[in-house]
Every structure is written in structure tokens, then in C-alpha cells.
Design an enzyme around this catalytic site. Sequence first.
Site, PDB file in Angstrom:
ATOM      1  N   HIS A 404       0.827  -1.210   0.000  1.00 50.70           N
ATOM      2  CA  HIS A 404       0.000   0.000   0.000  1.00 50.70           C
ATOM      3  C   HIS A 404       0.858   1.256   0.000  1.00 50.70           C
ATOM      4  O   HIS A 404       0.644   2.184  -0.802  1.00 50.70           O
ATOM      5  CB  HIS A 404      -0.916  -0.016   1.229  1.00 50.70           C
ATOM      6  CG  HIS A 404      -1.818   1.168   1.343  1.00 50.70           C
ATOM      7  ND1 HIS A 404      -3.142   1.117   0.963  1.00 50.70           N
ATOM      8  CD2 HIS A 404      -1.604   2.438   1.792  1.00 50.70           C
ATOM      9  CE1 HIS A 404      -3.699   2.307   1.171  1.00 50.70           C
ATOM     10  NE2 HIS A 404      -2.779   3.128   1.677  1.00 50.70           N
ATOM     11  N   GLU A 405       1.842   1.300   0.891  1.00 51.27           N
ATOM     12  CA  GLU A 405       2.686   2.496   0.981  1.00 51.27           C
ATOM     13  C   GLU A 405       3.554   2.669  -0.266  1.00 51.27           C
ATOM     14  O   GLU A 405       3.801   3.801  -0.697  1.00 51.27           O
ATOM     15  CB  GLU A 405       3.565   2.438   2.238  1.00 51.27           C
ATOM     16  CG  GLU A 405       2.793   2.293   3.547  1.00 51.27           C
ATOM     17  CD  GLU A 405       1.680   3.306   3.705  1.00 51.27           C
ATOM     18  OE1 GLU A 405       1.843   4.459   3.269  1.00 51.27           O
ATOM     19  OE2 GLU A 405       0.629   2.957   4.267  1.00 51.27           O
TER      20      GLU A 405
END
Length: 871
Positions: A404-405
Site C-alpha cells: 500500500h505504501e
Amino acid sequence: MGPKAASGFYLGRKPAALLALLLAALLLALAVLGALYGRCLQEVEELRAAAAPPSPTAGPEEEGAGCCPPAPSPSPGSTRPPGVWDNSRLPRALLPLHYELRLWPRLSPGQPGPFVFSGQVNITVRCAQDTATVLLHSSELELWGAAVRGPLLEGPDGGGGGGIEVAELWLKERQEYAVLELRRSLRAGGRYVLQLSFRGPLSENLDGLFLTRYTDQGQSSMLIASQLEPTYARTVYPCFDEPAMKATFNIIIVHHPSYVALSNMPAIDTSEMKDENGSLWTVTTFNTTLKMSTYLTAFVVCDFDYITRTERGNEIRIWGRKEAIKNGHADYALNITGPLFSFLEDLFNISYPLSKTDLVALPDFGAGAMENWGLMTFRESTLMYIPSDQFGSKKAMICLIVSHELGHQWFGNLVTMNWWNDLWLNEGFASYFEYIGASYIEPRLSLVSTKSYLKAFSFSSVNQDDLWTHIQMVVDAQNEVQLPASVKKIMDSWTCQNGFPVLTFNLSTGIISQEQFYNKRTENNTTYNNTWIVPISWIRNGSAQPLVWLDKSSKMFPEMQISDSEHDWILLNMNMAGYYRVNYDPLHLKRLAQLLEKDPKAIPVVNRLHLIDDAFTLAQAGYIEIESAFELTKYLAKEDEIFVWYSVLSNLIPDNLENILNNYELYPFLKKYLLKRILPIYHYYASIIHQNVDALADDYFDQIHLEKLINTACWLGLQDCLNLSSELYTKWMENPDNEIPFTIKRTICCYGVAMGSDKEWDFAWKMYNHNNSTEIDKDIMLFAMSCTRESWLLYRYLQYSLNNSLLSSDNISIVISNVAATEIGQRIAWEFVTENWLVLNERYGKQPNYVVHLYFCSCFSDSLLYLKFEL
């Protein structure tokens, strides 16, 4: 794989489970985004203004940093006439181009405090229209030394330009503006430099530039880190703190020589300086950043170790506590980060533009994880993996979060939303690609056209219409998909109004109507008349049907009328592909319930989950009777899919009522109703735990849903479950190598302590204090110790919380709330708080989280009466 139909398809178990998890994540993400958006609008304009410190006065010159030019002292602006400073958005008269930022956190090992930081910032701006008023953001900072220089000469060195006198520096606290009133106007087209010195507090609130304490190798330590999203950059340095106002940054951090300093870019120089007392400090200079938003600037000053590898020229470093790095806890994160970067580069066809990436595991971090460009920060428990953990669910969680990051490095950092109301552009894409990336790394977890979108808006900001334009280009270039309206019109119906719809389906007439879904339905809810353009996928008697669109408040679909035959049935929202609830008429719900009792597999697994979840949600909101929802659960003894059970149990037994329900007539009913239905699936998984727990290591969905099943069985008093907890906990006590499976550790430890005596409690206390215990281990033990059924142990536990040498002051609110949440602990916690109120208030009364927990405890008796009345 599930059965296939001639006219359609069903998803198999694992793809279906992944889709279910995806939808659940999107539902949660939208709720979180809505909350965060509300926070951006409300917190900026109200909460921070209400809590603003007294107006700053002229600050001293920064020690050891040379003399600051004379400047007026900032003054409050509450009596000012109306002006541009009353707007909640910055004017566009000045656009930032470049920041020269110097930060000096005054932190040394063992320093008792107080903790502050100071610095200077020079901001090069381009003037877009003549103005004699400069506005930029500043909050909770002392400011001095305001000066303006320019216009600068054109060229790379930007030299030249005289000074422009600052007549007054004052603060507009509600808007968090620093206002510089100038003697003469800045001219359109010119470039100028704004200069300010500043100082602020290093708090422990986990936002802005903050200090946090931790233990490493048995020693107490401190570090400094930052969390600037959404609007905390202005608490660290004066800036144009809006996401669209991108600029480049040259950053210098002054720090104690025993620490290392990290920022977005690689360090290019280190030197030494002495302060006014002769103490030595290290000065670390970092390379110039790419053009980026202020909320993405990041700073860490710590005494961490790291491990590293290089992927396609990108140096990747995982930083963490020395003992965690030494024990290999960062190895998994390092092993997946490089391949994830390469995968996303190839997927987007856009190279990652930085030469280094740091991922830092912070022992305490409120945000969970943050995508700062080149310096991502994580809560330690979301990045570190203990190799001895035999369950893969923790790996999957880390993989999803890291993915996600990393997705944000393109969606959010490279291309940024224009304003916070389009935050979903950042989070939506990152949430989507976290599963794509995680599935690549961990295939057991078994595209949108974005390449042109990324390339068109690199290093700039966007709004949602930019995305719709690029999707429309793809739609127009093909003939297979025909839409009932333009992409913009369809999507605006979802993104430009609140909420989402509930579809009410009358199967005798084939009429589907829509209205906004509310958690609590009332007479006033229907006044908004919101309408969405809804794609409806559906199945009839097991066969997929052609997609239809509901583009008005009510519409008849003749093909959806059903006969009186019990074998004729319809389900909307096949495989949960649409973002809406479905309200079937009671007769059809009963027909579906009978179908489930005869043959659960006749309905696809994802639709079984969806059907039950919709029914209970609609019942709780007042759309249907609860009896209709319970009709759908009579078949559960035949349900062998654990994530369907997870949905059932989550609806029947919300986490916040698990212990309170012991006091009411509802508990005996649930116990009788659920026990005879839960036994088959409980015994299946209990036998695996007994005989070969490693058999679950490859099934991510079994792992993440198993604890809810085991916890419910024990909560219902199933003796076999209580015995299982005691057995696993005792084996762990006898030999710490007999580690309890991580995915059920919280439940097993709780009931292991509950079924035992002071011996079991003392072991939990020992493991809480063990040197190798991670933060998540400590959290589990803090919870488990509150599960004891011995009143005297709870009294002792609460008394321990007052002793800072036994329990950190940060944990007192956790201990009190954990004890208060138990059946026998409610009164004990209440008595403890009232008896020690003066001490607690004196020590911790200024801490917001503590106040919230104390309020919960002080109102607990009234809350119980209210809950009893409601039930």
C-alpha cells in the site's frame, strides 16, 4: 473452484474470499477516508484553533546559528479587519518554488527535558499577482526574524534582489496563518525569498515533529520522528501547507552525534558545529528533493540499525531497534520491498524516481504507516516479522501494508490530489494496488488503465475529473462496453454526494428502487432524494444474467419478475461487485433461507456472505425485522466457510458488546442458538490446532478469521474451547518454545489467564516484561491480564498501573479500559478511578487519550443502564 454455470461464472473459494476481503477493505477505507476528510475540514478550522497556545512572542536568536536580522514580533490578529486571511484556503498570489529548511531538534541521550526544536526556513516563491500581504501556514510555532528579499535575478543562482521591509508579522490563529505585512508590494512575475526563524515544542503526541520513548537491548532510549499528514507540516516549519502547492526542498538537520538523521533524500554531507555551551553537534545535509507536497516531508533522528539491499539502483534500507534488526525481524520486509518496487515500476511503466528509500519501524506510531517520499514510517508491529511465527497471516499483513505504501509513491507522491476532498484518489488507488502487489509477492492471496494518468500528471496535483477524462478515453477507444452515461456523470453520482444506496427489490413486480442507506433509518432520512447510477449484476437460479443499470430512483425490470415456484430465485450484486446494499422483500428472503437449508452451495460463497451481512445490517438500521435476518442463519451447521462465519459472528457479537452481553437475557439465547450450529466448524479447526497447526500456515483467510471463531466459542462457554486455551497456555508456561499460534494468541492468553489462578497471571506479567517481547506481544499480555476472574488480581493490576517503574504511564488508560470491559472488572475499575482521581488527574489529566478513557470509565454505570434499556 466453485461450480460453473453455462451462462456465467462463480468465483472459487480463495478468489471469492479475496474479493470479499477487498470489498470489506474498501468499505472500511471509505469510512476512514470520510472520517479523515471530516477531520481535515473540522480539525483545521475548529479543534486546533480552539486548542491553540497563547500568541507567540518574539523568540531568541537560535543558539550557535548566527545572528537573525531584526524583525517585528508576531501579534494576534483577532481584532483585524476582514481580509484575505479570513479564507480557509491560501491565496494564489504567491506560489512556492523551493525551501531551504534547517531543523535543530534539541535532543541528547538521557536528556530530562524540556524538549524543543528550532530552525530557519528560506522559501523561494514566484509572485503571480501584485501583493503587499504574504500569507503562509504556521501553528504552535514561535516566529521571529521575518524578512523578504527580491526580486531575484533570473538564472540558476537566483542572486540579486534587495530587501523589502516587513512592517508587521502577526498571526491569524483560526486559519493558522502567519501574516507578513510589507512596506511595498511584490510584483507579478518576480521571484522572492521569504525568511523566517522559528521554534516549537517536541511533544509526545505522535503528530508533527514528535518524540517517542522505547526500550532497546534493555536500555531506555528516545527518538524523534514526524507525521505531517494532513496538516501538521505547519507545526514544524512555516510553509504553504496545501497539497497542490508543491516545491523542492533542501533540508539540513542538526542533531546529537550519537544519533543518525534521516530525511526524504540521501545525505550528501556531514559536518560538526558547537553550540554556545561548547557542546558538539552533527550537521547532516541532504540532497535536493523532487517537487512534492509539504505533508510528505519527513524527518527521523534515532539510534537505530538497518539492513540494506539495492534494487534497480534504488538503495533500500529497513531501520529498526538494534535488537529487532539483530534478530532478523526486518528481513522479510527487506526481501519483499525491492521486488514490489520492480513489480510496480513494470506495471505502471514509470520508474521510481528516487535513488534511496528508507522504511523505518517506529516502536510507537499513531498513523500505522505513512508514505513519505523516500522515508516511509511504520508502526513496528506493521513492518517487523518474527521468523519463529509459524503463521503466515502476519506476513500477509506486512505485505499488504508495505505494498500500500509503495503504491503511494506513484499515487499520492508523484501524482497528488489537488485538495483533501479528493484524498480518495490517493487512498483508492493505493488500496487497490496493495492487493495487486501483495498477490504478486504472496500468490496465495489469490487493470485499470493508469499509465497515461500517471504520466500526464507526474509531479503535479489532480482532481477527480482528470481521472474520469483518462478513463473516458479508454472507453471511447473500444466497443465492447456500453455505458448508460459518460464516465464523469456515472462517477459524479458516487463521488459528489454523500453515502451509498440501498436497493429495495420487489420480486413480484420486478421493480427496483433506491435510496440513501442510513445506519439508523428515520422519517427524515429520505428528504435528500440522492440518486446513483448503479450497475447491477445478478444471477437467477444459479445462472449469471446480463448486467443492467439503475439510473433513476425507481425502475421496472420485467426480466426480474419471479414465479411462485420455490425453485425460482434471484440474487443481486453477484460476487459483491457493486457498492450497495440489497433489501429483498420478506417472502423472497424466506425463500432464500429455505434454499440455504436445503443446499448452501447453491448460492455462491461470496453471495452467502453478502446476503447475511446485508440482512443483519439492514435489520440493525431499521429497514427489516431482525427475525428475517435470523432466518438466513438457520442453515449454519452446514456452513464450512470460515469467512462466512466471520461475517455472521461479527454481526451477532460486535466486539464492544462481547463482555457486556453476559448481563442480559440475550446471552442465553445466543448461547443456545449458536452453540449447536458452531460445533461442526469449531471442531474442524480445533482438531487442526491440536494435531497440525502448520496446516493453516498457507491459508491466509483461515488465519485472519480463526480468532473470531475461537473467541466466540470460548465466550459462549464451550468447555472444549476453554480446555484448549488452558492446554495451549500451560504448554507455553512449561516451555516458552511452545509458542501459541499468533493468530489466536490474544484469545488463548485471555482464557488461559481466566481459567487459571495467580500462577497464570504472573506468567503473563513475566512475558509482558520479557526482553524479547515485541510491542504487539506486550499489547496481548496487557489485555490477557485483565481477563482474570480473580478480583484481587484485578485490584493489583490497577495498582501496578500507578507505578511508572512497573508500567509505562502511556499504558494506564489501556489497563483501566481493559479491566472496565470485563464483567467483574466494571465496578473495580470504577472504584479505582474514583479513589485515585486526584492522582490520575494530576499526572495525566492533560493527555487527551487519557481523558477519553477516564470519561468512558466514569460513565460506565450509566452506559450499562442505557445499553440495557436499548436491548
